[in-house]
Write a protein that holds these residues in place. Sequence first.
Motif, PDB file in Angstrom:
ATOM      1  N   PHE A 102      -2.654   0.959  -4.645  1.00  0.00           N
ATOM      2  CA  PHE A 102      -2.107  -0.468  -4.468  1.00  0.00           C
ATOM      3  C   PHE A 102      -2.355  -1.303  -5.791  1.00  0.00           C
ATOM      4  O   PHE A 102      -3.557  -0.980  -6.323  1.00  0.00           O
ATOM      5  CB  PHE A 102      -2.575  -1.173  -3.273  1.00  0.00           C
ATOM      6  CG  PHE A 102      -4.063  -1.657  -3.051  1.00  0.00           C
ATOM      7  CD1 PHE A 102      -4.419  -2.651  -3.735  1.00  0.00           C
ATOM      8  CD2 PHE A 102      -5.006  -0.397  -2.511  1.00  0.00           C
ATOM      9  CE1 PHE A 102      -5.835  -3.013  -3.350  1.00  0.00           C
ATOM     10  CE2 PHE A 102      -6.149  -0.735  -2.382  1.00  0.00           C
ATOM     11  CZ  PHE A 102      -6.400  -2.249  -3.044  1.00  0.00           C
ATOM     12  N   ALA A 103      -1.709  -1.899  -5.999  1.00  0.00           N
ATOM     13  CA  ALA A 103      -2.007  -2.868  -7.400  1.00  0.00           C
ATOM     14  C   ALA A 103      -2.689  -4.083  -6.758  1.00  0.00           C
ATOM     15  O   ALA A 103      -2.516  -4.719  -5.752  1.00  0.00           O
ATOM     16  CB  ALA A 103      -0.407  -3.453  -7.702  1.00  0.00           C
ATOM     17  N   ASP A 104      -3.644  -4.489  -7.466  1.00  0.00           N
ATOM     18  CA  ASP A 104      -4.749  -5.400  -7.339  1.00  0.00           C
ATOM     19  C   ASP A 104      -4.531  -6.767  -8.045  1.00  0.00           C
ATOM     20  O   ASP A 104      -4.453  -6.523  -9.325  1.00  0.00           O
ATOM     21  CB  ASP A 104      -6.253  -4.774  -7.546  1.00  0.00           C
ATOM     22  CG  ASP A 104      -7.334  -5.857  -7.095  1.00  0.00           C
ATOM     23  OD1 ASP A 104      -7.008  -6.621  -6.155  1.00  0.00           O
ATOM     24  OD2 ASP A 104      -8.287  -5.977  -7.877  1.00  0.00           O
TER      25      ASP A 104
ATOM     26  N   ASP B  51       5.015  -4.563  -7.966  1.00  0.00           N
ATOM     27  CA  ASP B  51       6.028  -5.057  -7.639  1.00  0.00           C
ATOM     28  C   ASP B  51       6.424  -6.062  -8.430  1.00  0.00           C
ATOM     29  O   ASP B  51       5.741  -6.960  -8.574  1.00  0.00           O
ATOM     30  CB  ASP B  51       5.999  -5.679  -6.287  1.00  0.00           C
ATOM     31  CG  ASP B  51       7.080  -6.406  -5.635  1.00  0.00           C
ATOM     32  OD1 ASP B  51       8.144  -6.665  -6.168  1.00  0.00           O
ATOM     33  OD2 ASP B  51       7.136  -6.627  -4.364  1.00  0.00           O
ATOM     34  N   ALA B  52       7.481  -6.032  -9.242  1.00  0.00           N
ATOM     35  CA  ALA B  52       7.724  -6.766 -10.451  1.00  0.00           C
ATOM     36  C   ALA B  52       8.136  -8.569  -9.938  1.00  0.00           C
ATOM     37  O   ALA B  52       8.040  -9.397 -10.542  1.00  0.00           O
ATOM     38  CB  ALA B  52       8.908  -6.421 -11.221  1.00  0.00           C
ATOM     39  N   ASP B  53       8.741  -8.442  -8.767  1.00  0.00           N
ATOM     40  CA  ASP B  53       9.112  -9.799  -8.032  1.00  0.00           C
ATOM     41  C   ASP B  53       7.875 -10.483  -7.469  1.00  0.00           C
ATOM     42  O   ASP B  53       7.927 -11.582  -7.123  1.00  0.00           O
ATOM     43  CB  ASP B  53      10.055  -9.504  -7.119  1.00  0.00           C
ATOM     44  CG  ASP B  53      11.531  -8.892  -7.371  1.00  0.00           C
ATOM     45  OD1 ASP B  53      11.725  -9.040  -8.764  1.00  0.00           O
ATOM     46  OD2 ASP B  53      12.039  -7.901  -6.858  1.00  0.00           O
ATOM     47  N   TYR B  54       6.910  -9.832  -7.357  1.00  0.00           N
ATOM     48  CA  TYR B  54       5.748 -10.214  -6.691  1.00  0.00           C
ATOM     49  C   TYR B  54       4.914 -11.174  -7.796  1.00  0.00           C
ATOM     50  O   TYR B  54       4.342 -10.812  -8.784  1.00  0.00           O
ATOM     51  CB  TYR B  54       4.531  -9.414  -6.115  1.00  0.00           C
ATOM     52  CG  TYR B  54       3.461  -9.856  -5.375  1.00  0.00           C
ATOM     53  CD1 TYR B  54       3.832 -10.750  -4.208  1.00  0.00           C
ATOM     54  CD2 TYR B  54       2.248  -9.822  -5.504  1.00  0.00           C
ATOM     55  CE1 TYR B  54       2.759 -11.062  -3.653  1.00  0.00           C
ATOM     56  CE2 TYR B  54       1.161 -10.246  -5.201  1.00  0.00           C
ATOM     57  CZ  TYR B  54       1.485 -11.093  -3.954  1.00  0.00           C
ATOM     58  OH  TYR B  54       0.339 -11.656  -3.059  1.00  0.00           O
ATOM     59  N   ARG B  55       4.907 -12.513  -7.875  1.00  0.00           N
ATOM     60  CA  ARG B  55       4.439 -13.620  -8.742  1.00  0.00           C
ATOM     61  C   ARG B  55       2.919 -13.804  -8.503  1.00  0.00           C
ATOM     62  O   ARG B  55       2.453 -14.771  -7.900  1.00  0.00           O
ATOM     63  CB  ARG B  55       5.217 -14.916  -8.675  1.00  0.00           C
ATOM     64  CG  ARG B  55       6.454 -14.823  -8.785  1.00  0.00           C
ATOM     65  CD  ARG B  55       7.049 -14.138 -10.160  1.00  0.00           C
ATOM     66  NE  ARG B  55       8.322 -13.916 -10.485  1.00  0.00           N
ATOM     67  CZ  ARG B  55       9.118 -13.465 -11.359  1.00  0.00           C
ATOM     68  NH1 ARG B  55       8.220 -12.792 -12.167  1.00  0.00           N
ATOM     69  NH2 ARG B  55      10.038 -13.332 -11.515  1.00  0.00           N
TER      70      ARG B  55
ATOM     71  N   LEU C 293       0.865  -1.159   0.150  1.00  0.00           N
ATOM     72  CA  LEU C 293       0.062   0.038   0.097  1.00  0.00           C
ATOM     73  C   LEU C 293       0.936   1.123   0.025  1.00  0.00           C
ATOM     74  O   LEU C 293       1.606   1.358   1.016  1.00  0.00           O
ATOM     75  CB  LEU C 293      -0.949  -0.010   1.162  1.00  0.00           C
ATOM     76  CG  LEU C 293      -1.907   1.076   1.384  1.00  0.00           C
ATOM     77  CD1 LEU C 293      -2.963   1.394   0.168  1.00  0.00           C
ATOM     78  CD2 LEU C 293      -2.557   1.044   2.778  1.00  0.00           C
ATOM     79  N   LYS C 294       0.943   2.099  -1.109  1.00  0.00           N
ATOM     80  CA  LYS C 294       1.939   3.021  -1.360  1.00  0.00           C
ATOM     81  C   LYS C 294       1.050   4.609  -0.820  1.00  0.00           C
ATOM     82  O   LYS C 294      -0.063   4.814  -1.188  1.00  0.00           O
ATOM     83  CB  LYS C 294       2.425   3.054  -2.622  1.00  0.00           C
ATOM     84  CG  LYS C 294       2.706   1.959  -3.434  1.00  0.00           C
ATOM     85  CD  LYS C 294       3.905   1.412  -2.495  1.00  0.00           C
ATOM     86  CE  LYS C 294       4.619   0.198  -3.382  1.00  0.00           C
ATOM     87  NZ  LYS C 294       5.841  -0.523  -2.609  1.00  0.00           N
TER      88      LYS C 294
ATOM     89  N   ASP D 161      -2.074   4.852 -16.313  1.00  0.00           N
ATOM     90  CA  ASP D 161      -1.358   5.920 -15.560  1.00  0.00           C
ATOM     91  C   ASP D 161      -0.175   5.410 -15.325  1.00  0.00           C
ATOM     92  O   ASP D 161       0.192   4.707 -14.249  1.00  0.00           O
ATOM     93  CB  ASP D 161      -1.840   6.605 -14.351  1.00  0.00           C
ATOM     94  CG  ASP D 161      -1.186   7.566 -13.695  1.00  0.00           C
ATOM     95  OD1 ASP D 161      -0.056   7.721 -13.750  1.00  0.00           O
ATOM     96  OD2 ASP D 161      -1.789   8.226 -12.827  1.00  0.00           O
ATOM     97  N   PRO D 162       0.823   5.395 -16.433  1.00  0.00           N
ATOM     98  CA  PRO D 162       2.265   4.593 -16.144  1.00  0.00           C
ATOM     99  C   PRO D 162       2.954   4.971 -15.030  1.00  0.00           C
ATOM    100  O   PRO D 162       3.669   4.255 -14.341  1.00  0.00           O
ATOM    101  CB  PRO D 162       2.958   5.062 -17.821  1.00  0.00           C
ATOM    102  CG  PRO D 162       1.962   5.375 -18.483  1.00  0.00           C
ATOM    103  CD  PRO D 162       0.773   6.087 -17.677  1.00  0.00           C
ATOM    104  N   ALA D 163       2.966   6.364 -14.547  1.00  0.00           N
ATOM    105  CA  ALA D 163       3.768   6.745 -13.459  1.00  0.00           C
ATOM    106  C   ALA D 163       3.433   6.020 -11.980  1.00  0.00           C
ATOM    107  O   ALA D 163       3.937   5.444 -11.314  1.00  0.00           O
ATOM    108  CB  ALA D 163       3.680   8.168 -13.261  1.00  0.00           C
ATOM    109  N   LEU D 164       1.938   5.885 -12.094  1.00  0.00           N
ATOM    110  CA  LEU D 164       1.254   5.421 -11.031  1.00  0.00           C
ATOM    111  C   LEU D 164       1.743   3.888 -11.006  1.00  0.00           C
ATOM    112  O   LEU D 164       2.094   3.184  -9.984  1.00  0.00           O
ATOM    113  CB  LEU D 164      -0.036   5.448 -10.932  1.00  0.00           C
ATOM    114  CG  LEU D 164      -0.728   4.836  -9.735  1.00  0.00           C
ATOM    115  CD1 LEU D 164      -0.319   5.412  -8.401  1.00  0.00           C
ATOM    116  CD2 LEU D 164      -2.457   5.247  -9.994  1.00  0.00           C
ATOM    117  N   ALA D 165       1.526   3.425 -11.982  1.00  0.00           N
ATOM    118  CA  ALA D 165       1.938   1.852 -12.070  1.00  0.00           C
ATOM    119  C   ALA D 165       3.310   1.589 -11.713  1.00  0.00           C
ATOM    120  O   ALA D 165       3.641   0.632 -11.277  1.00  0.00           O
ATOM    121  CB  ALA D 165       1.528   1.552 -13.659  1.00  0.00           C
TER     122      ALA D 165
END
Length: 210
Positions: free
Chosen positions: A86-88, A143-147, A76-77, A134-138
């Motif tokens: 947050f990414a869903d 998290d690229a490491d979150y599978r 949660l950023k 929104d690329p900046a928000l993305a």
Amino acid sequence: MSYGFLDIAITPSVRAAQKAMGADHIWQNFAGDRDFDRLTENEAAFIADRDSFYMATVSETGWPYVQHRGGPRGFLKVIDDRTLAFADYRGNRQYISTGNVAANDRACLFLMDYARRARLKIYVHVEEVALDADPALATLVIDADYRAKLERIFRLRLESFDWNCPQHITPRFTEEQVGEAVRPLRVRLAELESENAELRARLATHGDNQ
């Protein structure tokens, strides 16, 4: 005077309940200014240390739904002092919270720190953001490491927040926290085992020489 979170939470029926319990004077005569409509460094640090929170939404039929959201610590950023996101990622595919906020964007978050017996509650307006909108928000929230399969981003506009008292929060500790707490004991145990092994070796050598 203002008490931001309670200005939202206290409705006529809540005031009636307070009056019935003889507590209405506590909040009617509140002398102070607690707008709490801007996140400070204190809240930002607390949020960044969490790996889960609870989110309450309400359906069109008026039924509430509380969802436990979890992820890597800090998922949660805090985007700025009035915005969270947050990414869903894909879960059980019921989409109850997603559907609820599409109809009513108001939600309440509860963030718990059981070890320190602290809880932060936050009123927000929720906006679903497409992954390519929104690329900046993305970049900030993904998290690229979150599978897991990413489906959307939720942007949360702060309305107000408040801190709850620690009463009845039972201290609980994560596996990581327990591991860190007992780490000195494990180090000392390893040292003692090494010393014990050396003593046994010396005794064995001494016995062989007799």
